[in-house]
Design an enzyme around this catalytic site. Structure first.
Site, PDB file in Angstrom:
ATOM      1  N   ASP A  93       4.711  31.574 -69.095  1.00 50.69           N
ATOM      2  CA  ASP A  93       4.409  32.749 -69.220  1.00 50.69           C
ATOM      3  C   ASP A  93       4.614  33.790 -71.289  1.00 50.69           C
ATOM      4  O   ASP A  93       5.103  32.604 -71.501  1.00 50.69           O
ATOM      5  CB  ASP A  93       4.971  34.733 -68.694  1.00 50.69           C
ATOM      6  N   ASP A 267       4.253  33.940 -58.550  1.00 51.10           N
ATOM      7  CA  ASP A 267       5.700  33.727 -58.924  1.00 51.10           C
ATOM      8  C   ASP A 267       6.047  35.160 -58.657  1.00 51.10           C
ATOM      9  O   ASP A 267       5.513  36.136 -58.354  1.00 51.10           O
ATOM     10  CB  ASP A 267       5.565  33.809 -60.284  1.00 51.10           C
ATOM     11  N   CYS A 305      15.269  28.512 -39.507  1.00 52.09           N
ATOM     12  CA  CYS A 305      14.773  27.586 -40.983  1.00 52.09           C
ATOM     13  C   CYS A 305      15.691  26.395 -41.308  1.00 52.09           C
ATOM     14  O   CYS A 305      16.824  26.192 -40.782  1.00 52.09           O
ATOM     15  CB  CYS A 305      15.552  28.310 -41.408  1.00 52.09           C
ATOM     16  N   CYS A 307      16.793  24.536 -43.307  1.00 48.31           N
ATOM     17  CA  CYS A 307      16.427  24.354 -44.940  1.00 48.31           C
ATOM     18  C   CYS A 307      18.310  23.903 -45.110  1.00 48.31           C
ATOM     19  O   CYS A 307      18.610  24.388 -43.754  1.00 48.31           O
ATOM     20  CB  CYS A 307      16.530  25.335 -45.902  1.00 48.31           C
ATOM     21  N   CYS A 310      21.483  26.224 -44.222  1.00 49.89           N
ATOM     22  CA  CYS A 310      21.178  26.515 -43.011  1.00 49.89           C
ATOM     23  C   CYS A 310      21.744  26.023 -41.598  1.00 49.89           C
ATOM     24  O   CYS A 310      21.281  25.793 -40.962  1.00 49.89           O
ATOM     25  CB  CYS A 310      19.464  27.485 -42.068  1.00 49.89           C
ATOM     26  N   HIS A 336      17.884  28.677 -49.703  1.00 50.93           N
ATOM     27  CA  HIS A 336      17.266  29.192 -48.091  1.00 50.93           C
ATOM     28  C   HIS A 336      16.047  30.025 -49.060  1.00 50.93           C
ATOM     29  O   HIS A 336      14.871  30.214 -48.395  1.00 50.93           O
ATOM     30  CB  HIS A 336      18.353  30.095 -47.693  1.00 50.93           C
TER      31      HIS A 336
END
Ligand SMILES: Cc1ccc(CCc2c3nc[nH]c3cc3c(=O)[nH]c(N)nc23)cc1
Length: 373
Positions: A93, A267, A305, A307, A310, A336
Site C-alpha cells: 500500500d 485484503d 476444517c 488446517c 484443526c 486457522h
C-alpha cells in the site's frame, strides 16, 4: 514480464469473474484474499506456513517500512522478497491511509502529507513522488498510487476536493514510477459515499490507463450496504480486462458480496487481528475459543476444517495456551483464520466456475449466520 490479468470466465448467476493475475513472482487465482503483513511479516507466520495454507500473495506497507527499517535498508537487502524470504507476489500500500490512521500531527497539502512518526515523533512527509519511489525501492510486484482516504463521514465538498486531488496525485505517481522494474502501479478510486464522485474518480483514473484499479475510501466504518452500493456505482466504469481490488475488506460475507459484484482482490487485517484475541472464523460462524465453555472440549476448533491447527489440536488445548499467554496458541488461531479465508476463496472460485455463486452465497450465509462478522 509485467502484471497481466487473464479473465477466464464470468459467473452466469452473478457478476463475479474467475481470473488469473500473472506477476513477475507468480500467478494469483482470483477472486483472491491477500493476507496482510504490514511490517514485512504476517504476524507469527513463516513463509512456509503461508504457502501451506495456500496464500498466493501477501501485502506489506510503505508507511511502516519507510519509518522502520527504512526503504534504503530493504533495498540494500535485495528488496522485500529477499528481505522476508517470500518468493511469491507482494503488494504494497502507498502509505497515505496509514498516515491518517496511525500518525500524530499530520498536514495535507497539494504537495503531499506531513506527519510525525508514530514510533519516535520525527517530522516526516510523503508525496506522490516519494511514496512511489519508496515502493520502487521495496520492490513489490504491485504498488499503489498515493491517495487520500477521506474520513467517514465527511462533507460532500471535502470529499469532492480530496478526490480531485487524489486524481492529480495519481498522475504524479505515474510520472514518478520508474519503469526499470516490472512493478505494476494500480490507481485507487475514491469518491466517498457519493455515486457522482465515484464515477468521476473512476473516469479520471481510467483515462490514465493503469494496469489495475483499487476501490479505496471504503471499509472505513460506513454501513455495509453503502459499500456495496459504491461498488455497484464504480465497477461499471472500470475496464473488464483489468483487476479490481477492494481495499480493507475481509469479513467472509463481504468477500462473497464483493466477488458477486465483480471484485477480484481483497485484503483485511481482520483474520490475523481477531486471531490474536482468540476469536475464530468457523463454518458455523464466529467462535471465541478462550471462552470457559471450551475448557473440557477436546474436539477441533472447526470440525469441517482441514488446517494444521484443526487437524492436530483441541479447543481445550488452544484455550489453555491462550490463557497461559503461550505464543503457540495465537499462531494456531492465526493459521486457522487465514486458512479459513483462503479456503473460502477456493470455494468462491469453484462456485464461479460452476455458475452457482448466488446459490453458494445462500448456503454459506445460512450456515455461517449473518451476524456482522
Ligand atoms: C498491509 C496493508 C494494510 C492495509 C491495506 C489497505 C488500507 C486501506 C484501507 N483499509 C480499509 N479501508 C481502506 C481504504 C484505503 C484507501 O482508501 N487507500 C489506501 N491506500 N489504503 C486503504 C493495504 C495493505
Amino acid at each position: 514480464m509485467a502484471v497481466k490479468y487473464e479473465l477466464i470466465k464470468t459467473c452466469a448467476q452473478t457478476g463475479a469473474r474467475l481470473g488469473r493475475l500473472h506477476t513477475p513472482h507468480g500467478v494469483i487465482d482470483t477472486p483472491t484474499f491477500m493476507p496482510v503483513g504490514t511490517q514485512a511479516s504476517v504476524k507469527g507466520m513463516s513463509p512456509e506456513e503461508l504457502k501451506t495454507l495456500g496464500a498466493q500473495i501477501i501485502l506489506s506497507n510503505t508507511y511502516h517500512l519507510f519509518l522502520r527499517p527504512g526503504h534504503e535498508l530493504v533495498k540494500e537487502a535485495g528488496g522485500l522478497h529477499r528481505f522476508m524470504n517470500w518468493d511469491r507476489p507482494i503488494l504494497t500500500d502507498s502509505g497515505g491511509f496509514q498516515v491518517f490512521s496511525l500518525s500524530e500531527m499530520r498536514k495535507i497539502t497539494e504537495e503531499g502529507v506531513q506527519f510525525r512518526s508514530h514510533i519516535n515523533g520525527d517530522k516526516l512527509s510523503l508525496t506522490p513522488e516519494s511514496a512511489t519511489q519508496v515502493q520502487n525501492a521495496l520492490g513489490a510486484d504491485i504498488i499503489m498510487a498515493f491517495d487520500e482516504c477521506p474520513p467517514y463521514p465527511a462533507e460532500y465538498e471535502y470529499v469532492k476536493q480530496s478526490t480531485e486531488r487524489t486524481s492529480r496525485w495519481a498522475e504524479r505517481c505515474l510520472k514518478a514510477h520508474s519503469r526499470s522494474h516490472d512493478q505494476a502501479l494500480f490507481g485507487i478510486v475514491q469518491g466517498g459515499m457519493h455515486a457522482d464522485l465515484r464515477k468521476q474518480s473512476a473516469l479520471d483514473l481510467t483515462s490514465l490507463d493503469f494496469p489495475g484499479y483499487a476501490m479505496g475510501g471504503l471499509s472505513v466504518g460506513e454501513p455495509k450496504h453503502f459499500m456495496y452500493e459504491m461498488l455497484e456505482e464504480t465497477i461499471p466504469y472500470l475496464p473488464g480486462n483489468k483487476p479490481r481490488y477492494l481495499m480493507g475488506v475481509g469479513s467472509p460475507d463481504a468477500l462473497i458480496e464483493g466477488s458477486i459484484r465483480g471484485v477480484d482482490m481483497f485484503d483485511c487485517v481482520l483474520p490475523t487481528r481477531i486471531a490474536r484475541n482468540g476469536t475464530l472464523m468457523t463454518s458455523q460462524g464466529r467462535m471465541v475459543v478462550r471462552n470457559a465453555k471450551y475448557t473440557n472440549d477436546f474436539g477441533p476448533m472447526d470440525p469441517e476444517c482441514s488446517c494444521y491447527a484443526c487437524r492436530n489440536y483441541s479447543r481445550a488445548y488452544i484455550r489453555h495456551l491462550i490463557k497461559a499467554d503461550e505464543m503457540f496458541g495465537l499462531r494456531l488461531t492465526t493459521i486457522h483464520n487465514l486458512h479459513f479465508l483462503v479456503n473460502l476463496m477456493v470455494q468462491v472460485r469453484e462456485a464461479i466456475r460452476e455458475d452457482r455463486l448466488g446459490t453458494f452465497r445462500e448456503e454459506f450465509f445460512e450456515k455461517y449466520g449473518m451476524a456482522d462478522n
